[in-house]
Design an enzyme around this catalytic site. Structure first.
Site, PDB file in Angstrom:
ATOM      1  N   HIS A   1       6.132   1.091  -0.734  1.00 45.43           N
ATOM      2  CA  HIS A   1       5.032   0.821  -1.681  1.00 45.43           C
ATOM      3  C   HIS A   1       4.969   1.883  -2.777  1.00 45.43           C
ATOM      4  O   HIS A   1       3.884   2.303  -3.190  1.00 45.43           O
ATOM      5  CB  HIS A   1       3.684   0.724  -0.951  1.00 45.43           C
ATOM      6  CG  HIS A   1       3.631  -0.428   0.017  1.00 45.43           C
ATOM      7  ND1 HIS A   1       3.308  -1.709  -0.378  1.00 45.43           N
ATOM      8  CD2 HIS A   1       3.878  -0.495   1.342  1.00 45.43           C
ATOM      9  CE1 HIS A   1       3.353  -2.511   0.687  1.00 45.43           C
ATOM     10  NE2 HIS A   1       3.710  -1.810   1.738  1.00 45.43           N
TER      11      HIS A   1
ATOM     12  N   ASN B   1      -1.586  -6.805   2.726  1.00 48.01           N
ATOM     13  CA  ASN B   1      -0.505  -7.327   1.892  1.00 48.01           C
ATOM     14  C   ASN B   1      -0.960  -8.639   1.240  1.00 48.01           C
ATOM     15  O   ASN B   1      -2.038  -9.144   1.541  1.00 48.01           O
ATOM     16  CB  ASN B   1       0.740  -7.599   2.744  1.00 48.01           C
ATOM     17  CG  ASN B   1       1.530  -6.334   3.060  1.00 48.01           C
ATOM     18  OD1 ASN B   1       1.556  -5.395   2.268  1.00 48.01           O
ATOM     19  ND2 ASN B   1       2.160  -6.303   4.198  1.00 48.01           N
TER      20      ASN B   1
ATOM     21  N   TYR C   1      -0.114   6.263   8.403  1.00 45.65           N
ATOM     22  CA  TYR C   1      -0.573   6.303   7.006  1.00 45.65           C
ATOM     23  C   TYR C   1      -1.212   7.643   6.677  1.00 45.65           C
ATOM     24  O   TYR C   1      -0.868   8.286   5.689  1.00 45.65           O
ATOM     25  CB  TYR C   1      -1.512   5.131   6.705  1.00 45.65           C
ATOM     26  CG  TYR C   1      -0.730   3.891   6.356  1.00 45.65           C
ATOM     27  CD1 TYR C   1       0.208   3.365   7.250  1.00 45.65           C
ATOM     28  CD2 TYR C   1      -0.869   3.251   5.132  1.00 45.65           C
ATOM     29  CE1 TYR C   1       0.957   2.256   6.939  1.00 45.65           C
ATOM     30  CE2 TYR C   1      -0.117   2.132   4.817  1.00 45.65           C
ATOM     31  CZ  TYR C   1       0.785   1.647   5.719  1.00 45.65           C
ATOM     32  OH  TYR C   1       1.538   0.543   5.406  1.00 45.65           O
TER      33      TYR C   1
END
Ligand code: NDP
Length: 478
Positions: free
Chosen positions: A55, A127, A337
């Site tokens: 990303h 997403n 993350y």
């Protein structure tokens, strides 16, 4: 007198000359004591931070989430109560391309949202697809390696991608979406967003419900064919940035209708599929969507790097009334993350203005690189816990209801008993003949140059979805 501000060093001293280096005469070398020159060069060397491993290429804007339905029976979260208006940030992205990749590429799009709620930041890091390629996080780094560059050739490898997919039938659902029309949206405004994972909601009574979040584009779906995208990318590699930034700048504020699907704990126990499997959707007929609000984007960032490149989203950010589920991919993302941001931005990445909550923050984390905010316990003597100096304390009302877990601790065989074909079949059956033709062509294009045995292994999987699927792809491969 000029009304211009004085240029200073980063230490605040006035800069006497920002055009000419300090040199030993007109023909002589530069002197080392020209600190303004040294500082300019040193800062330039440090202008880039590591790009995101996935990303990397993204586009973002600020907006608001407005809740228009009463779902208090499901959740006590203030951000989801009727009438709530919460400021938020969205960042859209492609997955595989690097920071300079073209926007209009066939890829899954990230749809990451940060809601600055009065109870802390809630991040929904989804997403534009409701499912994903793998259901077990053990496979995630390998999958991403197939999307990135080959270690020797430094080229993207279609062989690696199809080798992995053809050996991982759980990817069929997401591969079908990626290769369908929706795999190449015209802009971030023309696609849906999905929380993708199953999350949970819990109410004032401490009752838990499983939930899926959907963000349906109000601008309508629009897609490029591969042929159209080739022309677009040849002319302009920044079409998403141009459309999102330019649209908002011109006062066109994109909207998404926000919906949830809800499943009770009892329903989850007897669902015919694993409701926590990221390769599956919840069929609408069985779990109808409930309209709960509208999300609008209406403000551009003032500084792309500070506010979009440094935006750090993590599914670990939840607020009271919203929580996780046993989805194995979600569990792994809760770790990875936040860990990625600590590496990429630094220990205190959540204190950066774009990431900082708008509510008071009190914690006992200390020191570390870039601690520019001091001790965040609100009391200089309260740098440990428990303490008798009135430092911040836990709040039991934020405790979510206990999660019942059963089963033996063992290696989870994610293949056993999983039907990887019915849901992609349901999708394939939604496509009309023209959509199917484009699906077959897109797959054949993407398989260009790969070994025949890998293509055939993949076609055998398509056969199991629908006999016309495998046949259709084989016909385009010839
Ligand atoms: P439904 O017919 O009730 O729902 C179909 C869903 O498919 C709609 O949400 C629609 O999105 C979406 N859709 C329509 N065309 C396409 C396309 N070309 N590519 C991707 N998605 C499309 O059926 P089910 O709920 O039983 O689901 C059937 C299949 O639809 C699933 O197996 C899944 O592949 C796909 N799907 C299902 C979703 C879900 O949450 N149930 C969400 C998205 C896709 P829209 O409303 O925007 O038109």
């Amino acid at each position: 007198m000029s009304d211009k501000k004085t240029l200073t060093t980063t230490a605040g001293a006035p800069v006497p000359d920002n055009q000419n280096s300090l040199t030993a005469g007109a023909r002589g070398p530069v002197l080392l004591q020209d600190y303004q020159l040294l500082e300019k060069l040193a800062h330039q060397n440090r202008e880039r931070i590591p790009e995101r491993v996935v990303h990397a290429k993204g586009w973002g804007a600020y907006g608001v989430l407005k809740i228009t339905a009463d779902i208090s029976k499901y959740t006590k979260a203030k951000v989801l109560q009727l009438g709530a208006e919460t400021p938020m940030l969205a960042r859209f992205s492609t997955v595989a391309g690097e920071l300079g990749a073209a926007d209009a590429e066939r890829d899954v799009r990230g749809f990451a949202l940060k809601f600055y709620t009065e109870e802390g930041n809630w991040d929904l890091v989804g997403n534009n697809t409701p499912v994903f390629f793998v259901r077990d996080p053990m496979k995630f780094p390998d999958f991403i390696h197939t999307q990135k560059r080959h270690p020797k050739t430094n080229m993207r490898s279609a062989t690696a991608a199809w080798d992995f997919w053809s050996l991982s039938p759980e990817s069929l659902h997401q591969v079908t979406i990626l290769m369908s029309d929706r795999g190449l949206p015209v802009s971030p405004m023309n696609m849906n967003g999905y929380g993708s994972h199953t999350y949970s909601l819990w109410n004032e009574k401490g009752e838990r419900y499983w939930v899926k979040f959907h963000f349906k584009t109000a601008q309508g779906h629009k897609h490029y064919t591969n042929a159209q995208a080739e022309i677009i990318v040849g002319q302009n590699r920044e079409t998403y940035q141009e459309a999102l930034f330019g649209g908002i700048d011109a006062g066109e504020f994109p909207r998404w209708n926000v919906q949830i699907q809800v499943m009770s704990e009892a329903e989850a126990e007897c669902a015919p599929f694993n409701p926590f499997d990221l390769t599956k959707v919840w069929p609408h007929a069985d779990y109808p969507v409930i309209d709960i609000g509208v999300m609008e984007l209406n403000r551009n960032a003032e500084n792309y790097f500070a506010e979009i490149e440094q935006a750090a989203f993590s599914p670990s950010n939840i607020v009271p009334g919203i929580s996780f589920s046993p989805d194995k991919m979600l569990q792994a993302r809760i770790f990875s993350y936040a860990d990625a941001h600590r590496y990429r931005l630094g220990t205190h990445y959540e204190a950066l203005p774009v990431n900082a909550p708008k509510c008071p923050v009190h914690h006992y984390h200390k020191d570390g690189s870039m601690n520019f905010m001091g001790q965040q316990s609100g009391n200089v003597d309260a740098y440990y816990e428990p303490n008798s100096v009135n430092g911040p304390v836990e709040d039991k009302s934020a405790m979510e209801p206990p999660l019942k877990i059963d089963g033996n601790a063992d290696r989870y065989n994610h293949r056993d008993g999983n039907d990887d074909f019915s849901q992609p079949r349901a999708l394939f059956e939604l496509f009309d003949d023209k959509q199917r033709e484009r699906l077959f062509s897109n797959i054949a294009d993407a398989m260009n140059g790969i070994p025949k045995e890998i293509a055939e292994r993949q076609c055998k999987l398509f056969d199991q979805i629908h006999k016309n699927y495998g046949e259709g792809v084989r016909a385009k491969l010839k």
